[in-house]
Design an enzyme around this catalytic site. Structure first.
Site, PDB file in Angstrom:
ATOM      1  CG  ASP A  52     -18.562 -16.320 -28.545  1.00  0.00           C
ATOM      2  OD1 ASP A  52     -19.089 -15.202 -28.340  1.00  0.00           O
ATOM      3  OD2 ASP A  52     -17.363 -16.552 -28.317  1.00  0.00           O
ATOM      4  CG  ASP A  69     -14.012 -15.700 -33.694  1.00  0.00           C
ATOM      5  OD1 ASP A  69     -13.057 -15.945 -34.452  1.00  0.00           O
ATOM      6  OD2 ASP A  69     -13.960 -15.863 -32.459  1.00  0.00           O
TER       7      ASP A  69
END
Length: 322
Positions: free
Chosen positions: A215, A198
């Site tokens: 993340d 992502d």
């Protein structure tokens, strides 16, 4: 509600169960899928606590996320890895699972800049060199079924489309998925590896002329181009951005140009998957607050328009770096 009992007192109690002492300051950070907080500490710098959405990942999948982050850090890649307490990075408290991370500040990178894109290309090549050393066993892969067919079916089955748009959406989705399959076929066999998954600008922090990846919650298996295409952008300037990204990437790893055939399929799959993701989470109060326009018919008209644009893009040649 998955986080209804996640009050400040609970958060502090959970973190202090690891032997730490908080100073009482709890600041919610921007996050939808999970809940993330900045915590003041009595004996040191602030930490970040990430509470995982119940039911999304099982422990083995989260352990793979953490192991990958630690592997990247061991390879001296600028990434934010979880902290271990009593030999573990994943902790449990009254039905919640959480991890602690060091606090890293920064800003989003300027992706129109050659030096920035070259650096990001170099870092992603190094990340992929680590990613190909082993394989995920408990995390997913990106593909037409997981990120296209299933999201479309879920949206239709759960009545998210206005009735007057359902047939158009279903027919256009079928055509879009066929065009995606044709592009994938043109790309031929490509290697897959462990990815960030992502890699958009919100998951890159720029500090002191250095990018840091954050993340890894969506880390998965897929082609290398999945971690590149969101940084290259779309439209005018994309060819130049691709050239700069791949210039840096090529310093540490060879890039298979056939993967450029996958750029628009991956963009199309993200469109479908993203809308289904919001719909699936609609009962979480954070989602209507963040996406108040989502449930209205105008949004779905715009989704259909974007699907049409993607269908046209899928029929064009892939981007050629300038």
């Amino acid at each position: 509600m998955p986080f209804a009992d996640l009050e400040p007192a609970f958060i502090l109690d959970a973190v202090e169960s690891l032997g730490l002492r908080c100073d009482g300051r709890v600041l919610a950070l921007n996050s939808y899928e999970n809940r993330v907080y900045r915590l003041g500490m009595e004996d040191g710098p602030p930490l970040v606590a990430k509470f995982y959405r119940p039911g999304r990942w099982h422990d083995e999948a989260i352990a793979e996320e953490h192991a990958f982050a630690l592997e990247l850090a061991a390879a001296e890649l600028p990434s934010v890895a979880p902290l271990a307490f009593a030999g573990s990075t994943l902790h449990h408290r009254d039905g919640h699972r959480f991890a602690l991370f060091p606090l890293h500040g920064g800003r989003a990178p300027e992706v129109g800049d050659r030096d920035t894109l070259r650096q990001l290309g170099r870092l992603l090549a190094r990340l992929h060199n680590v990613g190909e050393r082993a394989a995920f066993r408990h995390r997913g892969s990106i593909g037409p079924e997981s990120h296209g067919e299933r999201p479309v079916a879920w949206l239709l089955e759960h009545g998210w489309l206005p009735p007057e748009l359902e047939d158009n959406f279903a027919a256009l989705a079928d055509t879009l998925l066929d065009a995606i399959a044709a592009c994938i076929e043109r790309a031929g066999a490509v290697r897959t590896l462990r990815l960030h998954g992502d890699c958009h600008l919100g998951n890159i922090l720029w500090r002191g002329e250095q990018a840091h990846f954050v993340d890894l919650d969506d880390c998965l298996t897929g082609p290398a181009v999945q971690d590149l295409w969101m940084l290259a952008g779309q439209g005018e300037g994309a060819r130049r951005a691709w050239a700069w990204l791949l210039e840096g990437y090529g310093e540490f790893r060879e890039f298979n140009l056939a993967e450029l055939h996958l750029v628009e399929p991956l963009r199309s799959l993200r469109l479908l998957h993203h809308n289904a993701w919001i719909a699936r989470r609609w009962q979480d109060p954070a989602f209507p607050a963040a996406f108040p326009w989502f449930a209205g018919p105008r949004h779905w008209e715009e989704v259909l328009a974007r699907m049409q644009e993607q269908l046209a893009a899928l029929r064009e040649p892939p981007p050629v770096p300038a």
